[in-house]
Write a protein that holds these residues in place. Structure first.
Motif, PDB file in Angstrom:
ATOM      1  N   MET A  67      -5.599  17.242  -1.264  1.00  0.00           N
ATOM      2  CA  MET A  67      -6.141  16.369  -2.306  1.00  0.00           C
ATOM      3  C   MET A  67      -7.261  15.494  -1.764  1.00  0.00           C
ATOM      4  N   GLU A  68      -8.336  15.417  -2.522  1.00  0.00           N
ATOM      5  CA  GLU A  68      -9.416  14.474  -2.269  1.00  0.00           C
ATOM      6  C   GLU A  68      -9.528  13.604  -3.527  1.00  0.00           C
ATOM      7  N   PHE A  69      -9.285  12.326  -3.391  1.00  0.00           N
ATOM      8  CA  PHE A  69      -9.200  11.451  -4.554  1.00  0.00           C
ATOM      9  C   PHE A  69     -10.573  10.944  -5.001  1.00  0.00           C
ATOM     10  N   ILE A  70     -10.699  10.774  -6.303  1.00  0.00           N
ATOM     11  CA  ILE A  70     -11.917  10.226  -6.895  1.00  0.00           C
ATOM     12  C   ILE A  70     -12.055   8.767  -6.478  1.00  0.00           C
TER      13      ILE A  70
ATOM     14  N   HIS B 294       0.861  -1.185   0.000  1.00  0.00           N
ATOM     15  CA  HIS B 294       0.000   0.000   0.000  1.00  0.00           C
ATOM     16  C   HIS B 294       0.893   1.231   0.000  1.00  0.00           C
ATOM     17  N   PHE B 295       0.674   2.131  -0.953  1.00  0.00           N
ATOM     18  CA  PHE B 295       1.447   3.363  -1.033  1.00  0.00           C
ATOM     19  C   PHE B 295       0.695   4.483  -0.322  1.00  0.00           C
ATOM     20  N   ASP B 296       1.332   5.042   0.685  1.00  0.00           N
ATOM     21  CA  ASP B 296       0.729   6.031   1.576  1.00  0.00           C
ATOM     22  C   ASP B 296       0.593   7.385   0.867  1.00  0.00           C
ATOM     23  N   ASN B 297      -0.617   7.946   0.859  1.00  0.00           N
ATOM     24  CA  ASN B 297      -0.867   9.214   0.177  1.00  0.00           C
ATOM     25  C   ASN B 297      -0.985  10.399   1.147  1.00  0.00           C
ATOM     26  N   SER B 298      -0.531  10.239   2.379  1.00  0.00           N
ATOM     27  CA  SER B 298      -0.728  11.266   3.411  1.00  0.00           C
ATOM     28  C   SER B 298      -0.110  12.608   3.026  1.00  0.00           C
ATOM     29  N   ARG B 299       1.082  12.594   2.432  1.00  0.00           N
ATOM     30  CA  ARG B 299       1.786  13.851   2.162  1.00  0.00           C
ATOM     31  C   ARG B 299       1.036  14.709   1.142  1.00  0.00           C
ATOM     32  N   ILE B 300       0.586  14.111   0.043  1.00  0.00           N
ATOM     33  CA  ILE B 300      -0.106  14.875  -0.993  1.00  0.00           C
ATOM     34  C   ILE B 300      -1.452  15.376  -0.486  1.00  0.00           C
ATOM     35  N   LYS B 301      -2.114  14.579   0.357  1.00  0.00           N
ATOM     36  CA  LYS B 301      -3.401  14.997   0.897  1.00  0.00           C
ATOM     37  C   LYS B 301      -3.235  16.184   1.842  1.00  0.00           C
TER      38      LYS B 301
END
Length: 335
Positions: A306-309, A294-301
């Motif tokens: 960022m709110e992902f589709i 699992h690639f963590d998306n915390s930094r970009i959020k």
């Protein structure tokens, strides 16, 4: 401010171009390799990232370069082409930016460039990876991953020499494309009613989200950072099941055991050699299909809010697009 984008005809590049049309400013240049694709763009520039003089000509007066051009392949016979396009091509882009005084470079890399610990294969629980993970030389890193990692080294070199840089590391990008292009091949696999899936986990992100992040980074003062672009991770069983629902076909229902995958990629290598075609599955993709990461998306959020589709929304949209395109093709063929 004037922008230039490489790889404008690709899955991501074309979406960036679409979103840039509403971007205020002095316009942008689409760096295009093939003559017959020029009429697809409002302001194209013919050239090739492997042709340094064409880069110098195109970069004249450019303030920001979005480097989205790349080669994606997991075929062993295309290793040299991978490194030429991804490493040498990126080095050329960085050098041209420095020579022509380009202020900022936004580079589209891949989560593959972050590297994968050898222990990730066949584990029961997903391993979490974020931007702080260090590259590990591992036999499970694909040649594509190695080429993108080395390309990133060229970008960091540019940063050290005075170029503002930021790197995006997207996972599998979902979006509207040709049946045989990029991740759309996964949709085609399900549409063709194939019956098998693996016990791995796939990370995904919508092409619209990646392009949106690029647009936000154009005016940002963020530099010397990388961002994982990943909306989430899901099992292949669920991933293919959503696609099957979108197409109205039966989903793959037979889970392949590790030994079966090992046999399959070897048989596929023989078939590809005999018929001189690209293999549908390789040793590298066989390893990836079993991985649980699992690639963590915390930094970009946090940094870009960022709110992902949602995955369901992305898959439904792409399925509808592909069904429409396929019906149009069949109608043309029947005339």
């Amino acid at each position: 401010m004037k922008l230039l984008i490489t790889g404008a005809t690709g899955l991501l590049g074309s979406e960036i171009v679409r979103q840039l049309k509403d971007y205020p400013g002095n316009g942008f240049v689409s760096f295009v390799r093939n003559q017959d694709q020029l009429d697809q763009f409002d302001n194209p520039q013919l050239g090739d990232i492997l042709d340094y003089p064409s880069l110098l000509e195109a970069f004249e007066g450019i303030n920001i370069v979005i480097h989205a051009a790349a080669k994606v392949s997991f075929s062993p016979k295309e290793k040299a082409e991978l490194f030429e396009a991804n490493v040498d091509g990126t080095a050329n882009v960085v050098n041209a930016c420095l020579e022509k005084g380009v202020k900022r470079l936004i580079y589209i890399s891949s989560v593959a460039a972050i590297g994968r610990p050898e222990k990730d294969t066949d584990t029961k629980q997903p391993i979490s990876i974020n931007e702080s993970n260090k590259w590990e030389d591992s036999p499970i890193n694909s040649e594509y991953a190695k080429s993108k990692y080395r390309a990133e080294q060229e970008v960091w070199r540019g940063q050290a020499e005075g170029l503002q840089t930021v790197i995006l590391n997207p996972s599998v990008i979902l979006g509207e494309a040709d049946w045989k292009q990029s991740s759309t091949q996964l949709f085609n696999y399900v549409y063709q009613r194939n019956r098998f899936y693996t016990d791995g986990v796939i990370n995904y992100v919508d092409v619209q989200d990646v392009a949106n992040a690029v647009i936000q980074l154009i005016d940002s003062d963020i530099e010397d950072k990388r961002y994982i672009m990943n909306a989430g991770s899901v099992t292949y069983a669920k991933f293919f099941g959503l696609m099957a629902k979108g197409f109205g076909v039966a989903p793959p229902k037979y889970k392949l055991k590790p030994f079966a995958i090992e046999i399959l990629w070897r048989l596929e290598a023989i078939r590809a050699f005999i018929f001189r075609t690209s293999p549908l599955i390789t040793k590298e993709t066989a390893v990836t299909a079993r991985a649980k990461i699992h690639f963590d998306n915390s930094r970009i959020k946090e940094d870009l809010q960022m709110e992902f589709i949602p995955l369901e929304t992305s898959i439904k949209r792409v399925c509808n697009y592909l069904l429409t395109k396929n019906n149009q093709r069949l109608t043309v063929e029947q005339k």
